[in-house]
Design an enzyme around this catalytic site. Structure first.
Site, mmCIF file in Angstrom:
data_model
loop_
_atom_site.group_PDB
_atom_site.id
_atom_site.type_symbol
_atom_site.label_atom_id
_atom_site.label_comp_id
_atom_site.label_asym_id
_atom_site.label_seq_id
_atom_site.Cartn_x
_atom_site.Cartn_y
_atom_site.Cartn_z
ATOM 1 N N CYS A 188 -101.826 -7.249 31.611
ATOM 2 C CA CYS A 188 -101.510 -8.539 30.999
ATOM 3 C C CYS A 188 -101.707 -9.631 32.040
ATOM 4 O O CYS A 188 -101.041 -9.628 33.086
ATOM 5 C CB CYS A 188 -100.075 -8.557 30.476
ATOM 6 S SG CYS A 188 -99.555 -10.164 29.823
ATOM 7 N N GLU A 300 -69.922 -20.782 29.235
ATOM 8 C CA GLU A 300 -70.974 -19.858 28.785
ATOM 9 C C GLU A 300 -70.365 -18.862 27.801
ATOM 10 O O GLU A 300 -69.187 -18.519 27.895
ATOM 11 C CB GLU A 300 -71.590 -19.134 29.988
ATOM 12 C CG GLU A 300 -72.504 -17.970 29.680
ATOM 13 C CD GLU A 300 -73.646 -18.332 28.751
ATOM 14 O OE1 GLU A 300 -73.879 -17.554 27.811
ATOM 15 O OE2 GLU A 300 -74.284 -19.381 28.959
ATOM 16 N N CYS A 372 -85.599 -25.738 24.803
ATOM 17 C CA CYS A 372 -86.795 -24.909 24.688
ATOM 18 C C CYS A 372 -87.398 -24.985 23.289
ATOM 19 O O CYS A 372 -88.252 -24.167 22.935
ATOM 20 C CB CYS A 372 -86.492 -23.457 25.050
ATOM 21 S SG CYS A 372 -85.205 -22.694 24.031
#
Length: 417
Positions: A188, A300, A372
Site C-alpha cells: 500500500c 474524554e 474531521c
C-alpha cells in the site's frame, strides 16, 4: 419520475401488505455525460437526460464519461464507470495496483483511497472549493483573512502512520470499494515505512487459522489487525483497536501549531481557564500545557485515554472521564466549569452530538474547533454563530491525500468580547 416503485406480492394472499420492489426503468441503462461536480464522498456527479443526478467513482470535473446505472438510492442514481471518453488534464495513472481498473471492470478494487487518478494539486483545489462554498453558505461571503489556503501534506504518498488490516485467515488487506468483500493487499503506497514493514510481517504469517473470521447474522466477519508506527511489533493483537491517533504525523503537527497560534494571544492571562472536550490521550492537551494555561480541564469519553493523559503529568491539567454524548452529563460538566473562558473541541466525525450545554455556556470567549468532517463542523459553527459568536478564521488541512477527506481548524470568538 418515481424512484421507488412497489407492487403487491401475488403470492401473499388476500389482504396481505407484503410488497416487492420493482426494478427502476433506468437501472442497467448505459449513457454518456459530462461530470459537473465532485461530491463530498469523492464521487463524480453527472446528470442523466431525465434530470436524475448520477454518482460514479473514478471520474473528475469536466470529463466526458460513459457509465452504466446500477441502482437508485432515493433521489439519485449510482453508476459504474465504463470508460473515460475525454479525460481532464488533471488525470494521471494511479500508482497503486489495487486501484480501480477500467480494463478489468469486474475485479473488485480497494476502497481505501478514491482520488489516486487525479494529480495532487487538483485534489487540494477541490477541497479548498468545498470549504469556501460551505463558509459562503454560512456567512454570505469569505474574506482572505477568514479562510486560509489549505495546508498541503508534505507527502502525498507514504504518510500513513497507522492502519487497520483485516484477514480471513487466507488473505489480508482492506475492504473493497462500496463492499464488505476483502481485497488482498500486498503493498500500500499510503503507508509509511514502519507500517509497510508491519504489513509485510503480517502477510508472512499467512495462511493463519487463528485469523479465520466467524459468520455473524449470515455475514462473514474478519479478524482485525490494527498497527501504528509507535508500537512494537509484538504488541499486535487480533481484534484489538489501537487508541485513536491522527493518521498523518506531519499534518498533526500542523494542527498543533494552529492551536498554539490561535490561543497564544490569550495564554498569558491567568484568569483564562480551558475546557477541552474529546481530549483523547492528550494530543492537543500537550499544546495547551506548553502555552502555560494554569487551568486545563481535559474531558474524554474513554477511560483508558484519560489514564494515558494522567500518566503524562502535564502541568495545570485535570483529566476527567465524561460522557460527552449525553446532554445531561455534558450539562453537568459545563456547570461545574462555568468559569471556563476557552473551549477546545476535537469531536469525532459526527461532530457535537450534544451541543445545547455548550451553546448556553456564557463564559466561553474563544472556541477552537478541530474537525474531521466539513458538514458537521459547519452545522456546529452555525449553532455557535446563532449564540453570538463570530467566525474568525478557518484553516483547511489535507490530512489524507488521495482521499476526499479534509480536516478543519476553526476559530470563533464571542462578539463584543
Amino acid at each position: 419520475m418515481k424512484l421507488n416503485i412497489f407492487k403487491p406480492n401475488k403470492g401473499s394472499g388476500k389482504g396481505s401488505t407484503q410488497q416487492t420492489a420493482v426494478k427502476h426503468p433506468l437501472e442497467g441503462v448505459v449513457f454518456t455525460g459530462i461530470v459537473r461536480d465532485v461530491a463530498s464522498n469523492g464521487q463524480a456527479v453527472l446528470e442523466h437526460s431525465c434530470g436524475v443526478a448520477v454518482f460514479v467513482r473514478g471520474a473528475w470535473i469536466g470529463e466526458r464519461i460513459t457509465v452504466k446505472i446500477t441502482a437508485f438510492k432515493k433521489r439519485f442514481a449510482v453508476a459504474h464507470l465504463l470508460s473515460v471518453d475525454e479525460p481532464c488534464e488533471q488525470r494521471i495513472t494511479p500508482a497503486c495496483r489495487h486501484f480501480m481498473s477500467l480494463t478489468q471492470p469486474h475485479t473488485p478494487s480497494c476502497g481505501g483511497c478514491a482520488w489516486q487518478f487525479v494529480d495532487y494539486d487538483a485534489q487540494l483545489a477541490q477541497k479548498q472549493r468545498w470549504v469556501r462554498s460551505a463558509i459562503e453558505r454560512l456567512t454570505g461571503q469569505v474574506s482572505q483573512a477568514a479562510l486560509a489556503p489549505i495546508a498541503a501534506s508534505a507527502e502525498a504518498m507514504g504518510y500513513r502512520n497507522r492502519a487497520e488490516f483485516k484477514s480471513d485467515g487466507r488473505i489480508l488487506g482492506f475492504n473493497a470499494a462500496q463492499s464488505d468483500a476483502l481485497i488482498d493487499i500486498k503493498t500500500c503506497g499510503l503507508l509509511n515505512a514502519q507500517v509497510a514493514e508491519y504489513l509485510a510481517a503480517l502477510r508472512a504469517r499467512l495462511p493463519n487459522p487463528q485469523w479465520i473470521g466467524q459468520k455473524r447474522k449470515g455475514k462473514k466477519s474478519y479478524t482485525l489487525l490494527a498497527v501504528d508506527d509507535a508500537m512494537p511489533a509484538e504488541a499486535i493483537e487480533a481484534n484489538v483497536r489501537r487508541p485513536f491517533r491522527q493518521g498523518n504525523s506531519r499534518q498533526n503537527a500542523v494542527l498543533q501549531q494552529w492551536l498554539h497560534d490561535a490561543l497564544s494571544p490569550v495564554a498569558g492571562c491567568q484568569s483564562n481557564k480551558v475546557l477541552e472536550l474529546f481530549a483523547g490521550s492528550g494530543n492537543f492537551t500537550r499544546t495547551l500545557a506548553a502555552l502555560g494555561f494554569e487551568q486545563i480541564i481535559a474531558a474524554e469519553v474513554v477511560p483508558v485515554a484519560v489514564d494515558n493523559l494522567h500518566s503524562l503529568g502535564l502541568p495545570g491539567v485535570q483529566a476527567e472521564v465524561a460522557d460527552l454524548f449525553d446532554e445531561a452529563a455534558l450539562s453537568t460538566l459545563c456547570k461545574k466549569h462555568d468559569d471556563a473562558t476557552i473551549l477546545v473541541l476535537d469531536p469525532p466525525r459526527e461532530g457535537l452530538m450534544c451541543s445545547k450545554p455548550l451553546f448556553e455556556h456564557t463564559g466561553f470567549e474563544r472556541v477552537a474547533y478541530i474537525s474531521c468532517d466539513l458538514a458537521t463542523c459547519m452545522r456546529d459553527v452555525q449553532g455557535f454563530m446563532a449564540k453570538g459568536y463570530t467566525l474568525v478564521s478557518v484553516l483547511p488541512v489535507d490530512m489524507f491525500p488521495q482521499t476526499p477527506h479534509v480536516e478543519l481548524c476553526v476559530l470563533l470568538e464571542r462578539t463584543g468580547r
